[in-house]
Write an enzyme that holds these catalytic residues in place. Structure first.
Site, PDB file in Angstrom:
ATOM      1  N   VAL A 168       1.070  -1.432   0.674  1.00 39.51           N
ATOM      2  CA  VAL A 168       0.526   0.200  -0.510  1.00 39.51           C
ATOM      3  C   VAL A 168       0.567   1.521   0.312  1.00 39.51           C
ATOM      4  O   VAL A 168       0.169   1.907  -0.537  1.00 39.51           O
ATOM      5  CB  VAL A 168      -1.460  -0.032   1.330  1.00 39.51           C
ATOM      6  CG1 VAL A 168      -1.719  -1.073   0.827  1.00 39.51           C
ATOM      7  CG2 VAL A 168      -0.127  -0.100   2.176  1.00 39.51           C
ATOM      8  N   TYR A 169       1.876   1.112   0.115  1.00 34.20           N
ATOM      9  CA  TYR A 169       3.276   2.165   0.218  1.00 34.20           C
ATOM     10  C   TYR A 169       2.869   2.806  -1.613  1.00 34.20           C
ATOM     11  O   TYR A 169       3.512   2.118  -2.168  1.00 34.20           O
ATOM     12  CB  TYR A 169       4.582   1.792   0.629  1.00 34.20           C
ATOM     13  CG  TYR A 169       4.434   1.762   1.824  1.00 34.20           C
ATOM     14  CD1 TYR A 169       3.456   2.074   2.991  1.00 34.20           C
ATOM     15  CD2 TYR A 169       5.744   1.205   1.948  1.00 34.20           C
ATOM     16  CE1 TYR A 169       3.790   1.560   4.142  1.00 34.20           C
ATOM     17  CE2 TYR A 169       6.000   1.495   3.627  1.00 34.20           C
ATOM     18  CZ  TYR A 169       5.124   0.517   4.296  1.00 34.20           C
ATOM     19  OH  TYR A 169       5.420   0.456   5.696  1.00 34.20           O
ATOM     20  N   SER A 170       1.708   3.929  -1.673  1.00 35.71           N
ATOM     21  CA  SER A 170       2.110   4.862  -3.408  1.00 35.71           C
ATOM     22  C   SER A 170       1.415   3.741  -3.709  1.00 35.71           C
ATOM     23  O   SER A 170       1.679   3.889  -5.022  1.00 35.71           O
ATOM     24  CB  SER A 170       2.890   5.327  -3.300  1.00 35.71           C
ATOM     25  OG  SER A 170       3.836   6.579  -2.165  1.00 35.71           O
TER      26      SER A 170
END
Length: 341
Positions: free
Chosen positions: A61-63
């Site tokens: 989910v990081y970016s």
């Protein structure tokens, strides 16, 4: 770089790892953390490897996958020299099965991470949160299959409560499945909740802490001091209400103590805060972030030395809070229920 055993496994990890939440900057939330591009990421990875820091933590989910892509390109050609940890559980798309720790979503998540990272295995795979909608047995059997297939080497969790983790470990033992050896948890001098139940559990069950946000959601950088406002570049301007709350007076008390100890030790406030964590029970690895080379090199200065016992006590005293029930009651009977050491 000091190497530490990861939980009840034979796997060794460096005392520090580099978090990649600053890689990519794919949306407004992550832009507040940083927007490191491919060239910048390669430079940071180079510096890390030169120092002996060879572990890099990321998440799908990081970016929305961009951080994994940037990291994958930065480690290309040297995969055998690095340790990669990533996470999944949070929503990645709009479909009903694009979230959680079901067999469907975990398998899709692992395949997606492998592709974005440009690798055929993940060293440490962690559930980013507990999924109360999926049977724990389904999750554990799926992860066990992925380990046996060689796509994952070690398992961990993140942001679990004590009963979430203990029930999972008990079911792993009952069904002879791969067990969790790491818990990626929030822990800092202004957030010591981890010590109340998760640390005693970790000591008993052989689960190491991999610490996220060790500087208290950016509050222990040394730039926030009594009588001064937030620095112009602080991500707290846009993310303060998304992180753990900290009373101002408590924060200033802790920062005052950090500054005093830092002056004694000849170290910066964040270096002292990180070094304190590295001396805590169960802590195998502390994840540090860096927008740029300067921040990274300062964080790397947290290792290779130790605070004195007197300095640790000063920080312990400054950061102490009244524990919630039943922990304050238990601490009153230390003869039979001692605090973790």
């Amino acid at each position: 770089m000091e190497q530490r055993r990861l939980g009840a496994s034979g796997f060794m990890v460096p005392a520090l790892s580099l978090g990649t939440g600053t890689f990519g900057g794919g949306n407004e939330f992550f832009k507040a953390w940083g927007s490191t591009d491919g060239d910048g990421a390669r430079n940071l990875v180079d510096i890390c490897l030169e120092s002996g820091l060879n572990m890099f933590d990321t998440a799908d989910v990081y970016s929305r996958g961009l951080a994994e892509q940037v990291l994958g390109k930065a480690i290309a050609g040297r995969r055998d020299k690095v340790i990669v940890s990533t996470k999944a559980t949070f929503r990645m798309a709009d479909g009903p099965n694009d979230v959680g720790s079901s067999r469907f979503h975990l398998r899709a998540s692992v395949e997606g991470s492998l592709k974005r990272l440009g690798t055929d295995y993940i060293d440490l795979f962690q559930l980013h949160a507990f999924d109360a909608m999926t049977p724990i047995e389904e999750t554990l059997h799926t992860l066990d299959e992925l380990v046996r297939e060689g796509k994952i080497r070690y398992l961990g969790v993140s942001n679990f409560s004590g009963w979430h983790l203990m029930k999972s470990l008990a079911l792993s033992e009952k069904h002879s499945l791969q067990r969790y050896v790491a818990h990626q948890a929030y822990y800092s001098l202004v957030g010591r909740d981890y010590e109340w139940e998760l640390m005693p559990l970790a000591l008993d069950q052989g689960v190491s802490a991999v610490v996220w946000s060790p500087l208290g959601w950016g509050r222990l950088t040394g730039k926030i001091r009594r009588g001064s406002g937030l620095p112009a570049q602080s991500r707290l301007h846009s993310t303060a209400d998304m992180g753990p709350p900290v009373d101002d007076e408590h924060l200033f008390k802790v920062v005052d103590a950090l500054a005093e100890v830092g002056e004694e030790a000849g170290k910066s406030v964040p270096q002292v805060a990180l070094n304190w964590l590295l001396q805590r029970p169960t802590v195998a690895n502390v994840i540090v972030g860096a927008r740029d080379e300067t921040q990274l090199r300062e964080n790397l200065g947290a290792v290779g030395w130790n605070l004195t016992p007197a300095q640790v006590r000063k920080l312990d005293d400054a950061s102490a809070v009244t524990l919630p029930y039943p922990y304050w009651h238990q601490r009153g009977f230390g003869e039979r229920n001692p605090a973790p050491v």
